[in-house]
Design a protein around this motif. Structure first.
Motif, PDB file in Angstrom:
ATOM      1  N   GLY A 112       0.781  -1.228   0.000  1.00 21.13           N
ATOM      2  CA  GLY A 112       0.000   0.000   0.000  1.00 21.13           C
ATOM      3  C   GLY A 112       0.812   1.275   0.000  1.00 21.13           C
ATOM      4  O   GLY A 112       0.257   2.372   0.074  1.00 21.13           O
ATOM      5  N   ILE A 113       2.152   1.172  -0.090  1.00 18.51           N
ATOM      6  CA  ILE A 113       2.996   2.369  -0.134  1.00 18.51           C
ATOM      7  C   ILE A 113       3.014   2.919  -1.558  1.00 18.51           C
ATOM      8  O   ILE A 113       3.222   2.175  -2.508  1.00 18.51           O
ATOM      9  N   GLU A 114       2.816   4.222  -1.696  1.00 11.74           N
ATOM     10  CA  GLU A 114       2.816   4.849  -3.023  1.00 11.74           C
ATOM     11  C   GLU A 114       4.254   5.081  -3.480  1.00 11.74           C
ATOM     12  O   GLU A 114       5.019   5.789  -2.823  1.00 11.74           O
ATOM     13  N   TYR A 115       4.621   4.473  -4.611  1.00 10.53           N
ATOM     14  CA  TYR A 115       5.996   4.616  -5.081  1.00 10.53           C
ATOM     15  C   TYR A 115       6.106   5.468  -6.344  1.00 10.53           C
ATOM     16  O   TYR A 115       7.212   5.825  -6.752  1.00 10.53           O
ATOM     17  N   SER A 116       4.981   5.823  -6.956  1.00  6.45           N
ATOM     18  CA  SER A 116       5.012   6.708  -8.118  1.00  6.45           C
ATOM     19  C   SER A 116       3.676   7.424  -8.257  1.00  6.45           C
ATOM     20  O   SER A 116       2.624   6.840  -8.015  1.00  6.45           O
ATOM     21  N   TYR A 117       3.747   8.698  -8.626  1.00  6.99           N
ATOM     22  CA  TYR A 117       2.544   9.516  -8.813  1.00  6.99           C
ATOM     23  C   TYR A 117       2.749  10.378 -10.048  1.00  6.99           C
ATOM     24  O   TYR A 117       3.737  11.096 -10.153  1.00  6.99           O
ATOM     25  N   GLU A 118       1.817  10.280 -11.015  1.00 11.00           N
ATOM     26  CA  GLU A 118       1.937  11.027 -12.261  1.00 11.00           C
ATOM     27  C   GLU A 118       0.684  11.863 -12.506  1.00 11.00           C
ATOM     28  O   GLU A 118      -0.423  11.431 -12.205  1.00 11.00           O
ATOM     29  N   ILE A 119       0.895  13.040 -13.079  1.00 14.45           N
ATOM     30  CA  ILE A 119      -0.215  13.899 -13.493  1.00 14.45           C
ATOM     31  C   ILE A 119      -0.060  14.188 -14.980  1.00 14.45           C
ATOM     32  O   ILE A 119       0.992  14.668 -15.404  1.00 14.45           O
ATOM     33  N   GLU A 120      -1.083  13.876 -15.754  1.00 13.42           N
ATOM     34  CA  GLU A 120      -1.052  14.142 -17.191  1.00 13.42           C
ATOM     35  C   GLU A 120      -2.201  15.083 -17.553  1.00 13.42           C
ATOM     36  O   GLU A 120      -3.311  14.947 -17.033  1.00 13.42           O
ATOM     37  N   LYS A 121      -1.922  16.028 -18.459  1.00 15.35           N
ATOM     38  CA  LYS A 121      -2.965  16.941 -18.941  1.00 15.35           C
ATOM     39  C   LYS A 121      -2.936  16.993 -20.464  1.00 15.35           C
ATOM     40  O   LYS A 121      -1.860  16.993 -21.065  1.00 15.35           O
TER      41      LYS A 121
END
Length: 261
Positions: A112-121
């Motif tokens: 449950g640990i977040e290892y990547s976060y991406e934002i695309e527009k």
């Protein structure tokens, strides 16, 4: 009492999804409770009875291939995939005023640990959004965690053909040990000095040699005391601001702190 009731509601929703073919790998990831709570909150479901289940079915479907979950309502699309190292949550939001789509990708490991976060527009018309088309992103920002030293992050910004990278050290917000993405609600409750991941981190350097030196420093045996202090601060933070302790065991394991309570 309300918290206990909410836990029961989430467990019932989880069992409902289990009976309808959702992947066990998704359902047994500790992050699933947050995601299910997000769906029920968006639907304003208070009591999970048969009437509520029939209402939920209008907006929710199960992927036959990997047992993933697809939730679609109005301008929001939420997709949960089963991936090798854990689960992937995609949150897609359509903005009518300028015909754009914003997509967030959140990667969680099996603990449950977040290892990547991406934002695309990018740009997309409403008709194609309703068909499930993602569109071509014009900008992308990603935060990737160094899982050996989970307080170190690399940020990449891609705008067309230009890529910029920055190195970050998680500084004042222990909650980020479990989340790279912080919601306005999270930020409001802890009243930090900043309003974004960038505000809550300290820029290390763009020099790869210096960054590698920092990595080595944090991974040395002498840093065991430092890691324990980070973990203790994280625990105290969770209690002070009534955050979940669901991920404390996973954080302790990742920091190689054994026998932690």
């Amino acid at each position: 009492m309300s918290e206990v009731y909410n836990v029961v509601k989430l467990e019932n929703f989880k069992e409902y999804l289990n009976q309808n073919g959702v992947s066990h790998k998704i359902l047994y990831n500790p992050r699933i409770y947050e995601i299910l709570d997000m769906i029920l909150d968006d639907l304003s479901v208070i009591n999970l009875d048969e009437e509520s289940k029939n209402y939920i079915e209008k907006y929710l479907s199960i992927e036959k291939i990997d047992g993933g979950i697809i939730y679609k309502k109005d301008k929001l699309r939420l997709i949960i995939h089963n991936i090798d190292n854990g689960i992937l949550l995609k949150i897609q939001q359509y903005i009518d005023s300028n015909s754009t789509i914003q997509m967030e990708k959140r990667f969680f490991d099996k603990n449950g640990i977040e290892y990547s976060y991406e934002i695309e527009k990018g740009f997309l018309d409403r008709q194609n959004f309703n068909k499930g088309i993602n569109g071509i992103p014009t900008t992308r920002i990603s935060y990737i965690r160094d899982m050996k030293n989970i307080n170190l992050i690399i940020k990449s910004i891609k705008d067309k053909s230009v890529v910029l990278r920055k190195k970050y050290l998680i500084q004042e917000t222990p909650y980020m040990l479990q989340n790279l993405r912080l919601t306005p609600k999270d930020l409001y409750s802890i009243n930090p000095k900043g309003k974004s991941i960038d505000d809550l981190c300290e820029v290390l350097t763009v020099d790869e040699k210096i960054y590698e030196m920092m990595k080595e420093m944090f991974s040395e045996k002498d840093s065991e005391k430092y890691k324990k202090e980070i973990f203790k601060t994280y625990q105290n933070f969770n209690r002070m601001y009534q955050k979940t302790n669901r991920y404390e065991k996973a954080i302790a394991t990742q920091l190689e702190i054994y026998g932690a309570r």
